[in-house]
Design an enzyme around this catalytic site. Structure first.
Site, mmCIF file in Angstrom:
data_model
loop_
_atom_site.group_PDB
_atom_site.id
_atom_site.type_symbol
_atom_site.label_atom_id
_atom_site.label_comp_id
_atom_site.label_asym_id
_atom_site.label_seq_id
_atom_site.Cartn_x
_atom_site.Cartn_y
_atom_site.Cartn_z
ATOM 1 C CE LYS A 192 -3.664 -2.425 -0.347
ATOM 2 N NZ LYS A 192 -4.357 -3.192 0.658
HETATM 3 C C1 LIG Z 1 -5.465 -4.270 0.958
HETATM 4 C C2 LIG Z 1 -6.929 -4.161 0.953
HETATM 5 C C3 LIG Z 1 -7.716 -4.506 2.071
HETATM 6 C C4 LIG Z 1 -7.217 -5.249 3.274
HETATM 7 O O1 LIG Z 1 -6.132 -4.805 3.906
HETATM 8 P P1 LIG Z 1 -5.161 -5.806 4.714
HETATM 9 O O2 LIG Z 1 -4.387 -4.826 5.527
HETATM 10 O O3 LIG Z 1 -4.349 -6.513 3.699
HETATM 11 O O4 LIG Z 1 -5.979 -6.706 5.543
HETATM 12 C C5 LIG Z 1 -9.080 -4.282 2.026
HETATM 13 N N1 LIG Z 1 -9.658 -3.766 0.946
HETATM 14 C C6 LIG Z 1 -8.966 -3.446 -0.160
HETATM 15 C C7 LIG Z 1 -9.688 -2.874 -1.323
HETATM 16 C C8 LIG Z 1 -7.574 -3.652 -0.203
HETATM 17 O O5 LIG Z 1 -6.895 -3.370 -1.302
#
Ligand SMILES: *Cc1c(COP(=O)(O)O)cnc(C)c1O
Length: 378
Positions: A192
């Site tokens: 991210k």
């Molecule tokens: C990455 C992501 C999540 C979840 O996040 P994690 O920290 O990996 O649990 C939820 N929704 C979307 C759209 C994502 O891209």
């Protein structure tokens, strides 16, 4: 050739991460919660605004789960969810034994379609159950149609969980994504905009709800000297070590966003002359995407110049690219649940590709990417 692999999305380090992690190691706070977690929450709260309260958690997925719990979603309740998303948006609905109701995208922001969403709400009410919540996603950092979606949700008095996992730093009409819904959620997974190695956060405008979220995230301990529990609890709090990485990352959050936007301009420059490709772009001035990932749609009828062939040619040059999220209503796990809409999400999935967009892309990386793309579309 001895090229290094170019990945889809990697974060930059600021160099300050070690300092904060070391601080945690030097103290006795090598556990969940602690001073780094408090500081990280405060910095995030400042980044958003004085009305945002933030609970730091161990993942974005747990943030969505806690949002559903805080909204009272229980066994057999129905929850509307954007179909075009990562499975993490939808899985927590099943954790609660609730029923996901999937909704198609519109083709302008690729996010939940206001028309299909209203049709879904009306039909579910007619069938006897009003949806308890709506999970709307800012896909690849692009804000969904906030005004339209929230107007409909307000009319039917259904709370929105704003999945802002990919959209830290994105804005709609100048207001930061994550602050529109009853709850917003963030992810700090490795791919991210900023990372804590693994982590997430829940955003609310209520101090009480933040505290309630932390209560659930730390095994729902009642106020007692001994360990006493009256409600189901979870082990969802962020670790003090991870929060240290997050504090280091906060120093370059704006930098990372600017780099992703630069990446977008790099792709814009390539694709503006290639008619058969549509680069996913802000719809108008109300939208400000952080361009977490740059994505394209290939619209050509040429059967060789399709997304899979482009992916394979990039792969041959050790450049990672990936199809868009496969819509949830087409997933083996979810296909038995109701779906409202047409074929927009499916069409996006069939013709779309995510291109390398990391905050650490170098000029040399970009030259390699550009060469492959230009040759492919010649
Ligand atoms: C990455 C992501 C999540 C979840 O996040 P994690 O920290 O990996 O649990 C939820 N929704 C979307 C759209 C994502 O891209």
């Amino acid at each position: 050739m001895n090229n290094k692999r170019i990945y889809l999305s990697l974060s930059q380090q600021s160099g300050f991460e070690q300092e904060y992690v070391q601080k945690a190691l030097n103290s006795d706070w090598i556990t969940s919660g602690g001073p780094n977690v408090d500081d990280f929450e405060n910095e995030l709260q400042q980044y958003f605004n004085e009305n945002s309260f933030i609970a730091a958690l161990n993942s974005g997925t747990s943030a969505i789960h806690l949002a559903l719990i805080l909204l009272g979603v229980k066994l057999n309740d129905e929850v509307i969810c954007q179909s075009m998303t990562f499975a993490a948006s939808a899985n927590p609905i099943l954790y609660q034994g609730a029923i996901p109701i999937f909704v198609d995208s519109e083709h302008e922001t690729w996010n939940i379609c206001p028309k299909s969403m209203e049709i879904a709400i009306k039909d579910r009410i007619k069938k006897g159950k009003k949806p308890k919540a709506i999970i709307a996603v800012h896909l690849y950092g692009m804000p969904y149609k906030v005004d339209e979606i929230h107007a409909i949700a307000d009319r039917y008095e259904i709370p929105i969980i704003e999945d802002s996992a990919e959209a830290l730093g994105s804005k709609y009409r100048g207001k930061k994504c994550g602050t529109f819904g009853t709850f917003g959620i963030l992810s700090f997974n490795g791919n991210k905009i900023i990372t804590t190695s693994s982590g997430g956060a829940l955003i609310t405008d209520s101090k009480e709800l933040k505290e309630k979220a932390i209560f659930y995230a730390t095994q729902s301990r009642d106020k007692a000297i001994h360990y006493q529990h009256s409600e189901i609890g979870y082990n969802y709090r962020m670790s003090n070590i991870c929060a240290g990485i997050g504090l280091g990352q906060m120093k370059i959050l704006n930098d990372n966003i600017n780099k992703r936007i630069e990446n977008h301009n790099f792709y814009k420059n390539i694709f503006h002359a290639i008619d058969e490709v549509e680069l996913f772009d802000n719809l108008n001035d109300n939208f400000y995407s952080n361009y977490w990932l740059n994505t394209i749609l290939i619209k050509s009828n040429n059967k060789d110049r399709n997304v899979e062939n482009l992916r394979l040619i990039l792969e041959k040059e050790d450049i990672e690219s990936r199809p868009l999220w496969k819509p949830m209503h087409l997933q083996p796990l979810f296909e038995k649940y109701p779906y409202y809409g047409g074929g927009v999400a499916e069409k996006l999935f069939n013709n779309g590709l995510c291109l390398p967009s990391g905050s650490n892309l170098t000029k040399e990386d970009k030259n390699r990417i550009e060469k492959v793309i230009r040759t492919f579309f010649k």
